[in-house]
Design a protein around this motif. Structure first.
Motif, PDB file in Angstrom:
ATOM      1  N   THR A 213       0.835  -1.193   0.000  1.00  0.00           N
ATOM      2  CA  THR A 213       0.000   0.000   0.000  1.00  0.00           C
ATOM      3  C   THR A 213       0.874   1.249   0.000  1.00  0.00           C
ATOM      4  O   THR A 213       0.491   2.271  -0.530  1.00  0.00           O
ATOM      5  N   ARG A 214       2.047   1.157   0.605  1.00  0.00           N
ATOM      6  CA  ARG A 214       2.927   2.319   0.595  1.00  0.00           C
ATOM      7  C   ARG A 214       3.761   2.366  -0.676  1.00  0.00           C
ATOM      8  O   ARG A 214       3.861   3.380  -1.337  1.00  0.00           O
ATOM      9  N   LEU A 215       4.380   1.215  -1.014  1.00  0.00           N
ATOM     10  CA  LEU A 215       5.325   1.218  -2.123  1.00  0.00           C
ATOM     11  C   LEU A 215       4.644   1.388  -3.470  1.00  0.00           C
ATOM     12  O   LEU A 215       5.152   2.088  -4.336  1.00  0.00           O
ATOM     13  N   ILE A 216       3.519   0.739  -3.680  1.00  0.00           N
ATOM     14  CA  ILE A 216       2.867   0.785  -4.989  1.00  0.00           C
ATOM     15  C   ILE A 216       1.730   1.798  -5.007  1.00  0.00           C
ATOM     16  O   ILE A 216       1.513   2.479  -5.994  1.00  0.00           O
ATOM     17  N   ALA A 217       0.979   1.883  -3.905  1.00  0.00           N
ATOM     18  CA  ALA A 217      -0.163   2.795  -3.910  1.00  0.00           C
ATOM     19  C   ALA A 217       0.178   4.129  -3.244  1.00  0.00           C
ATOM     20  O   ALA A 217      -0.662   5.009  -3.173  1.00  0.00           O
ATOM     21  N   GLY A 218       1.406   4.301  -2.772  1.00  0.00           N
ATOM     22  CA  GLY A 218       1.833   5.574  -2.186  1.00  0.00           C
ATOM     23  C   GLY A 218       0.907   6.048  -1.081  1.00  0.00           C
ATOM     24  O   GLY A 218       0.678   7.232  -0.927  1.00  0.00           O
ATOM     25  N   ASN A 219       0.356   5.100  -0.313  1.00  0.00           N
ATOM     26  CA  ASN A 219      -0.568   5.413   0.774  1.00  0.00           C
ATOM     27  C   ASN A 219      -1.838   6.092   0.291  1.00  0.00           C
ATOM     28  O   ASN A 219      -2.537   6.731   1.064  1.00  0.00           O
ATOM     29  N   ARG A 220      -2.142   5.983  -1.005  1.00  0.00           N
ATOM     30  CA  ARG A 220      -3.424   6.489  -1.479  1.00  0.00           C
ATOM     31  C   ARG A 220      -4.498   5.438  -1.216  1.00  0.00           C
ATOM     32  O   ARG A 220      -5.672   5.683  -1.382  1.00  0.00           O
ATOM     33  N   VAL A 221      -4.052   4.226  -0.894  1.00  0.00           N
ATOM     34  CA  VAL A 221      -4.973   3.170  -0.481  1.00  0.00           C
ATOM     35  C   VAL A 221      -4.598   2.839   0.953  1.00  0.00           C
ATOM     36  O   VAL A 221      -3.445   2.524   1.222  1.00  0.00           O
ATOM     37  N   ILE A 222      -5.547   2.957   1.874  1.00  0.00           N
ATOM     38  CA  ILE A 222      -5.237   2.670   3.267  1.00  0.00           C
ATOM     39  C   ILE A 222      -6.036   1.439   3.701  1.00  0.00           C
ATOM     40  O   ILE A 222      -7.258   1.416   3.588  1.00  0.00           O
ATOM     41  N   THR A 223      -5.338   0.420   4.146  1.00  0.00           N
ATOM     42  CA  THR A 223      -6.035  -0.776   4.601  1.00  0.00           C
ATOM     43  C   THR A 223      -5.822  -0.956   6.099  1.00  0.00           C
ATOM     44  O   THR A 223      -5.027  -0.248   6.709  1.00  0.00           O
ATOM     45  N   LEU A 224      -6.520  -1.932   6.658  1.00  0.00           N
ATOM     46  CA  LEU A 224      -6.361  -2.188   8.092  1.00  0.00           C
ATOM     47  C   LEU A 224      -4.919  -2.551   8.418  1.00  0.00           C
ATOM     48  O   LEU A 224      -4.407  -2.200   9.474  1.00  0.00           O
ATOM     49  N   GLY A 225      -4.271  -3.256   7.512  1.00  0.00           N
ATOM     50  CA  GLY A 225      -2.868  -3.629   7.731  1.00  0.00           C
ATOM     51  C   GLY A 225      -1.994  -2.401   7.933  1.00  0.00           C
ATOM     52  O   GLY A 225      -1.138  -2.370   8.821  1.00  0.00           O
ATOM     53  N   THR A 226      -2.210  -1.374   7.118  1.00  0.00           N
ATOM     54  CA  THR A 226      -1.438  -0.131   7.253  1.00  0.00           C
ATOM     55  C   THR A 226      -1.642   0.472   8.639  1.00  0.00           C
ATOM     56  O   THR A 226      -0.687   0.924   9.271  1.00  0.00           O
TER      57      THR A 226
END
Lengths: 266, 357
Positions: A213-226
């Motif tokens: 989510t950080r490396l590919i989605a640049g934190n534009r996708v936030i999941t429970l794991g994050t």
């Protein structure tokens, strides 16, 4: 005497289960009962039902469903074609091969591939569509996640298809079923156990994805794991992190139960 | 059962044997007690030639280990499995370690070179009178941008980032203090503000920045900016000098409203075995010539005034990395806000990250 020896051999497994399965879950439950001040309370559970975490949960589920869906859509035909090829074990191995490479390495490679100056954008420029942002979007996140999870979907589906008795398919065709009817009424119902196993193997890890989510989605996708990662590493709010983890465990348990019921084949 | 016991005993004997063997080998190579020094530092954060030089001068062998975040370092030192003689944490980590009693006070008589440190960088709130730490490097948080892609746009203020022309161009660190701090700074509030209204205002302002943000990432920021994947980033001055080293088209500015100033200081963690050697090492690193050599290698800003004389004018004259005291006076250190406030900052940051474009 024999019975005792057998019990002794059980000890390592029991120890393993207690130390690495029961104890961690118990600890997570225990920590989730403490608020940020270290006091005993159910505040974390109340916090989980605020809009921030609820919408995060919905989004995590939505992305996990999309990832599982696309993985299945690609994996089923692939597995089906594999069973029809001559050297199926070789092809299978070639498909499994990428999963031998370290996940982080693959993800870093995708940063280059999907980047503005990467090969995909160069191709888009050449064919006249023009370059566009691919990296750090919801699309790139699903694309990379599907790529990573596909082998785990193909394997169980492939095994189920292999076990399918071909004479049943022949019988269906002889009795006048169209190819689509054969697939819908015979092949798919008989391989649904493989599909379920595959969905479980993909959906559950997809729900708690965090690094990509950080490396590919640049934190534009936030999941429970994050959120769990952030609570444990940055905020040091182990209570809230554990509470989210408890909900993930519940969600995973539910997924297991839902995909377990109504098993058609052994 | 007998077999299991036999195997168990064999393993124990083998382990003890190996332990003895390492002990013998270490003492043969001179790696024991008094003449080794375990240094715990960030990756690639010291000139390796200085390690060799220190070993030759003092006869002390250096065992060099690295960490990649203050949190990882804190955990490892708190656990106490390995003993480290010297470590180089950042300012806020030092105040945490102080609170937890994880530091050994410095004996200033043994570090005469402390006199070369710029007084601006001594006696700071996270370590008053430098009882526990000596400055190693320092820096700021600022804006790095690519004038070529941005066609001559100029940046002087944090508020310039809200420009509509910057759609989808900005990279930020995945770190609550930096991002919320930027929002606070742009509104002329303190970086350590704990007023809920001010924080909410900053959060709303950051939400408005959302369309301009390309990604919120970690260390990849350096690679992405150097490869021109994005045009602007909000980065530490240390990272900025690395990025400019890789791609000299980029430029770094410190916004007018002020920003965060950070320090990496050398400390002696509790449990150090060679406290004497640790003092020698600290004094060695603060030696002006050594500090200058280290600065040229690492590329961060040195707090050593005397070392500046050994450095070329193009480094020391660069106000982006060596701003004068009139500017540094406006900078703020991060204060330890306490667990509750840190959690609140992170909650706001999480909400900000979830804000849809």
């Amino acid at each position: 005497m024999q019975g005792r020896t057998r019990n002794i051999y059980l000890i390592p497994y029991m120890l393993w289960i207690v130390l690495f399965v029961v104890a961690p879950i118990a600890l997570i439950m225990y920590y989730s009962m403490f608020n940020i001040d270290g006091a005993w309370s159910l505040e974390n559970y109340r916090r989980f039902f605020t809009p921030v975490y609820l919408s995060m949960t919905l989004r995590s589920f939505w992305y996990a469903i999309l990832i599982t869906g696309f993985a299945l859509l690609i994996a089923y035909p692939t597995a089906y074609l594999l069973t029809k090829t001559e050297h199926k074990q070789l092809w299978l191995m070639l498909i499994i091969l990428p999963s031998w490479i370290n996940l982080l390495l693959k993800v870093y490679a995708f940063i280059g591939i999907l980047g503005f100056y990467g090969p995909i954008n160069s191709f888009l420029r050449i064919i006249g569509i023009g370059s566009r942002q691919i990296l750090f979007t919801g699309f790139s996140f699903i694309f990379v996640a599907v790529y990573i999870f596909i082998p785990y979907m193909i394997l169980p589906v492939f095994n189920a298809l292999e076990e399918l008795n071909p004479s049943l398919v022949d019988a269906a065709r002889d009795l006048g079923a169209s190819p689509w009817a054969t697939f819908r009424r015979v092949i798919f119902p008989l391989t649904v156990s493989g599909v379920k196993a595959g969905c479980r193997a993909v959906f559950i890890p997809a729900l708690s994805l965090f690094m990509i989510t950080r490396l590919i989605a640049g934190n534009r996708v936030i999941t429970l794991g994050t959120a769990i990662e952030q609570h444990f590493l940055v905020t040091q709010d182990w209570g809230m992190g554990s509470t989210i983890a408890v909900f993930l465990i519940i969600a995973m348990g539910l997924t297991m139960i839902m995909t377990e019921n109504g098993k058609l084949v052994k | 059962m007998k077999k299991v016991m036999q195997m168990f005993i064999t393993v124990v004997i083998a382990a003890l044997g190996l332990m003895y063997l390492t002990f013998v080998l270490n003492s043969q190579q001179g790696y024991s007690g008094g003449n080794t020094l375990t240094v715990y530092n960030w990756g690639d954060y010291i000139d390796p030639e200085l390690i060799t030089k220190f070993q030759q001068e003092t006869g002390i062998k250096i065992i060099y280990q690295t960490f990649d975040s203050n949190e990882a370092m804190l955990t490892k030192i708190a656990q106490g499995g390995t003993s480290f003689d010297v470590a180089i944490p950042s300012d806020y980590a030092i105040s945490k370690m102080k609170e937890q009693g994880l530091l050994i006070p410095l004996d200033h008589c043994k570090i005469p070179n402390l006199k070369y440190i710029d007084p601006r960088f001594l006696d700071l709130p996270f370590d008053e009178n430098n009882e526990y730490s000596a400055p190693y490097f320092w820096g700021t948080l600022g804006i790095i941008y690519n004038p070529e892609i941005l066609e001559g746009m100029e940046f002087t203020s944090w508020n310039d980032l809200w420009d509509e022309r910057l759609r989808n161009e900005i990279l930020l660190y995945d770190s609550a203090r930096e991002v919320i701090g930027m929002g606070l700074n742009s509104l002329h509030y303190s970086l350590n503000d704990t007023d809920i209204d001010h924080l909410m205002e900053a959060k709303r302002k950051l939400d408005a920045l959302s369309p301009n943000i390309k990604a919120i990432v970690g260390d990849e920021v350096k690679m992405l900016l150097a490869n021109e994947e994005a045009a602007i980033g909000v980065v530490w001055s240390g990272d900025a000098s690395e990025i400019i080293g890789a791609n000299d088209k980029l430029d770094y500015v410190i916004p007018d409203e002020g920003t965060n100033i950070w320090f990496d200081n050398i400390v002696i963690p509790a449990g150090a075995k060679n406290v004497e050697g640790a003092h020698l090492f600290i004094n060695f690193m603060l030696d002006p010539e050594n500090a200058a050599q280290n600065t040229e290698y690492v590329g961060y800003s040195t707090p050593n005034m005397k070392a500046l004389e050994y450095l070329p004018e193009e480094i020391t004259g660069d106000v982006r990395f060596y701003p004068g005291s009139d500017i540094t006076d406006k900078f703020e250190l991060y204060e330890n806000l306490g667990k509750k406030m840190t959690a609140y900052y992170n909650e706001l940051f999480l909400e900000f990250k979830m804000h849809r474009k």
